[in-house]
Design an enzyme around this catalytic site. Structure first.
Site, PDB file in Angstrom:
ATOM      1  N   LYS A   1       5.063   2.283   8.383  1.00 45.73           N
ATOM      2  CA  LYS A   1       3.869   3.061   8.742  1.00 45.73           C
ATOM      3  C   LYS A   1       2.670   2.130   8.939  1.00 45.73           C
ATOM      4  O   LYS A   1       1.945   2.211   9.929  1.00 45.73           O
ATOM      5  CB  LYS A   1       3.587   4.057   7.602  1.00 45.73           C
ATOM      6  CG  LYS A   1       2.655   5.171   7.959  1.00 45.73           C
ATOM      7  CD  LYS A   1       2.355   6.040   6.731  1.00 45.73           C
ATOM      8  CE  LYS A   1       3.573   6.792   6.236  1.00 45.73           C
ATOM      9  NZ  LYS A   1       3.209   7.765   5.172  1.00 45.73           N
TER      10      LYS A   1
ATOM     11  N   ASN B   1      -2.510  19.532   1.090  1.00 44.41           N
ATOM     12  CA  ASN B   1      -3.639  18.839   1.723  1.00 44.41           C
ATOM     13  C   ASN B   1      -3.404  18.592   3.222  1.00 44.41           C
ATOM     14  O   ASN B   1      -4.207  19.003   4.065  1.00 44.41           O
ATOM     15  CB  ASN B   1      -3.868  17.517   0.955  1.00 44.41           C
ATOM     16  CG  ASN B   1      -4.898  16.643   1.635  1.00 44.41           C
ATOM     17  OD1 ASN B   1      -4.732  16.241   2.781  1.00 44.41           O
ATOM     18  ND2 ASN B   1      -5.982  16.352   0.951  1.00 44.41           N
TER      19      ASN B   1
ATOM     20  N   SER C   1      -7.351   5.031   4.239  1.00 54.09           N
ATOM     21  CA  SER C   1      -7.300   4.268   2.981  1.00 54.09           C
ATOM     22  C   SER C   1      -7.689   2.817   3.243  1.00 54.09           C
ATOM     23  O   SER C   1      -8.388   2.193   2.442  1.00 54.09           O
ATOM     24  CB  SER C   1      -5.882   4.293   2.393  1.00 54.09           C
ATOM     25  OG  SER C   1      -5.686   5.450   1.625  1.00 54.09           O
TER      26      SER C   1
ATOM     27  N   THR D   1      -4.922  12.490   6.705  1.00 54.93           N
ATOM     28  CA  THR D   1      -3.516  12.583   7.120  1.00 54.93           C
ATOM     29  C   THR D   1      -3.362  13.669   8.177  1.00 54.93           C
ATOM     30  O   THR D   1      -2.769  13.449   9.245  1.00 54.93           O
ATOM     31  CB  THR D   1      -2.611  12.864   5.896  1.00 54.93           C
ATOM     32  OG1 THR D   1      -2.873  11.867   4.913  1.00 54.93           O
ATOM     33  CG2 THR D   1      -1.143  12.845   6.271  1.00 54.93           C
TER      34      THR D   1
ATOM     35  N   LYS E   1       0.848  -1.195   0.000  1.00 53.18           N
ATOM     36  CA  LYS E   1       0.000   0.000   0.000  1.00 53.18           C
ATOM     37  C   LYS E   1       0.875   1.232   0.000  1.00 53.18           C
ATOM     38  O   LYS E   1       1.880   1.278   0.712  1.00 53.18           O
ATOM     39  CB  LYS E   1      -0.851  -0.040   1.295  1.00 53.18           C
ATOM     40  CG  LYS E   1      -1.891   1.038   1.394  1.00 53.18           C
ATOM     41  CD  LYS E   1      -3.166   0.663   0.674  1.00 53.18           C
ATOM     42  CE  LYS E   1      -4.111   1.844   0.508  1.00 53.18           C
ATOM     43  NZ  LYS E   1      -3.758   2.698  -0.634  1.00 53.18           N
TER      44      LYS E   1
ATOM     45  N   LYS F   1       5.216   2.346  -3.000  1.00 46.27           N
ATOM     46  CA  LYS F   1       5.084   3.754  -3.393  1.00 46.27           C
ATOM     47  C   LYS F   1       5.298   3.838  -4.889  1.00 46.27           C
ATOM     48  O   LYS F   1       5.930   2.959  -5.483  1.00 46.27           O
ATOM     49  CB  LYS F   1       6.145   4.613  -2.685  1.00 46.27           C
ATOM     50  CG  LYS F   1       5.766   6.071  -2.583  1.00 46.27           C
ATOM     51  CD  LYS F   1       4.823   6.288  -1.430  1.00 46.27           C
ATOM     52  CE  LYS F   1       4.490   7.730  -1.210  1.00 46.27           C
ATOM     53  NZ  LYS F   1       3.944   7.940   0.144  1.00 46.27           N
TER      54      LYS F   1
HETATM   55  N1  GLU Z   1       0.537   8.949   0.423  1.00 43.37           N
HETATM   56  C1  GLU Z   1       0.057   8.746   1.763  1.00 43.37           C
HETATM   57  C2  GLU Z   1       1.201   8.399   2.697  1.00 43.37           C
HETATM   58  O1  GLU Z   1       2.339   8.692   2.438  1.00 43.37           O
HETATM   59  C3  GLU Z   1      -1.110   7.786   1.836  1.00 43.37           C
HETATM   60  C4  GLU Z   1      -0.862   6.388   1.379  1.00 43.37           C
HETATM   61  C5  GLU Z   1      -2.115   5.546   1.257  1.00 43.37           C
HETATM   62  O2  GLU Z   1      -3.183   6.014   1.611  1.00 43.37           O
HETATM   63  O3  GLU Z   1      -1.974   4.415   0.803  1.00 43.37           O
HETATM   64  O4  GLU Z   1       0.983   7.901   3.764  1.00 43.37           O
END
Ligand code: GLU
Length: 433
Positions: free
Chosen positions: A94, A221, A358, A190, A70, A106
């Protein structure tokens, strides 16, 4: 040994440091330090004037021990394999910190999104999905928004993927528009997750919102959401910045006015808006670097990685730092800040609210049952408070900073799953059964 690029090498130092506090086998360290796979693609885009351009894109799956991978997709000129690999690595930790059943990934495209027309942006986004479609999927790898991508782009991508698969596949991507299966409460998740962490931190230190001066670097955001929620709670937001620079007012800003003018003009400006009219207010303009060094109580880097380094860390005056961006502090700077008694709430916990919601979106897509906003907020708050407390208590127990504790907490969860699957210790000395 393969030569590791710089950002990723720095990211690995946090893991090495955390592993000293665990008794996990060396094999586990080796596995978690090695990205699973990396795809590089060249996306052709037909420009509005008829010409053809190519853009380089990536998708890195770092580790899928705990579930499908993810992580977001970033559109930025700085996107490189090293950067995407590091961001994927952080996603693994994370997801493990907050205990959601995902590994880390990513992606990104090296592009200045502002230089594209809306139709070029759509062609780029759909073209990228056509190239990575076999690499992603609801049970394999699930992208989401990140810097300079948004829900509209996620919607195009979900639509493109569904066209390829000839079936509706909402769970392949999160952060979609609510009308396309997105979750309510995802867009500010976030910032909201960071806000819940700050509330917990405030509880531990007896911080009083009206006496807490906050500076926020980055007004995208996440920066806007955390600013809005803190302001509503009575915190004094004394400085904010975007890529062009910062505004500072010791009395604090009216955050809804700042958000409104940023949305209207694309710039951070010191204004106060009264119904239809916004007027300029007294404030000092400064650079992003100067904002970081302000004498304040709480500093929130919410922009890019590598903002606080060994060079400027000795000049940071904030008492506490909450990392809303990914990787804004280098490992060398970490040591300096720790020695100077500056408490850092690390990115892998502080900004995990986005991926947590998410996960809620993915659950809703798979069950077909959609939740109310209150339910999203309540469940997010419960997870953030629980994991904040786990990390905070662990830091006391093993006598480390919060970042090391967060990594130890995450690596224990990942290590447990790896051990359950079998390690060399197990295979070379199998127990009787
Ligand atoms: N881009 C966000 C992060 O760095 C969200 C990632 C997601 O929701 O999968 O945590």
């Amino acid at each position: 040994m393969t030569k590791r690029p710089k950002l990723f090498k720095d990211a690995l130092r946090r893991l090495e440091n955390a592993l000293k506090h665990t008794d996990l086998s060396e094999e586990i360290a080796l596995r978690i330090g090695t990205p699973k796979s990396c795809l590089e693609v060249s996306v052709p885009v037909r420009r509005d004037d008829g010409s053809l351009d190519f853009f380089t894109g990536y998708r890195v799956r770092h580790d899928d021990t705990r579930g499908p991978t993810k992580g977001g997709l970033r559109y930025h000129p700085s996107v490189s394999r090293d950067e995407v690999q590091s961001l994927a690595f952080w996603m693994t930790f994370k997801c493990a910190v907050v205990g959601i059943p995902f590994g880390g990934a990513k992606g990104g495209i090296s592009v200045d999104a502002k230089s594209l027309s809306p139709m070029e942006l759509e062609r780029l986004s759909r073209g990228y999905i056509r190239l990575i479609a076999d690499f992603i999927g609801p049970d394999v790898d699930i992208p989401a928004p990140d810097m300079y991508t948004n829900e509209r782009i996620m919607g195009w991508m979900m639509d493109e993927y569904s066209t390829i698969r000839r079936q509706n596949c909402p769970a392949v991507i999160t952060g979609k528009p609510v009308s396309m299966g997105g979750s309510v409460g995802r867009s500010d998740a976030t910032g909201r997750g960071a806000f819940y962490c700050i509330r917990e931190l405030a509880g531990k230190h007896g911080m009083n919102p009206s006496d807490t001066r906050v500076a926020i670097q980055g007004f995208g955001n996440a920066g806007q959401s955390v600013a809005r929620l803190l302001h509503k709670d009575g915190y004094r937001i004394v400085a904010v910045s975007d890529s062009q620079g910062a505004v500072y007012s010791p009395d604090g800003f009216d955050v809804p006015s700042l958000i409104r003018i940023k949305e209207e003009t694309r710039h951070v400006q010191a204004v106060y808006c009264d119904s239809a009219l916004c007027h300029a207010i007294d404030a000092t303009t400064m650079s992003n670097e100067e904002l970081l060094e302000l004498d304040i109580d709480l500093l929130i880097p919410a922009a890019m990685e590598n903002q606080i380094t060994a060079e400027n860390a000795p000049r940071i005056k904030a008492k506490r730092i909450v990392e809303v961006a990914n990787g804004p502090i280098t490992s060398e700077a970490d040591e300096i800040l720790f020695e100077r008694g500056i408490e850092v709430l690390p990115d892998i916990l502080a900004n995990a609210g986005g991926v947590t919601v998410s996960y809620f979106e993915w659950l809703q897509n798979r069950s077909g049952l959609y939740w109310e906003l209150q339910e999203v907020h309540r469940k997010l708050q419960a997870i953030m408070a629980r994991e904040f407390s786990n990390v905070y208590e662990l830091a006391r127990e093993i006598n480390t900073d919060l970042r090391t504790a967060a990594y130890v907490h995450a690596v224990r969860r990942i290590g447990e799953t790896m051990e359950a699957k079998g390690t060399s210790a197990y295979f070379s000395h199998p127990k009787e059964h």
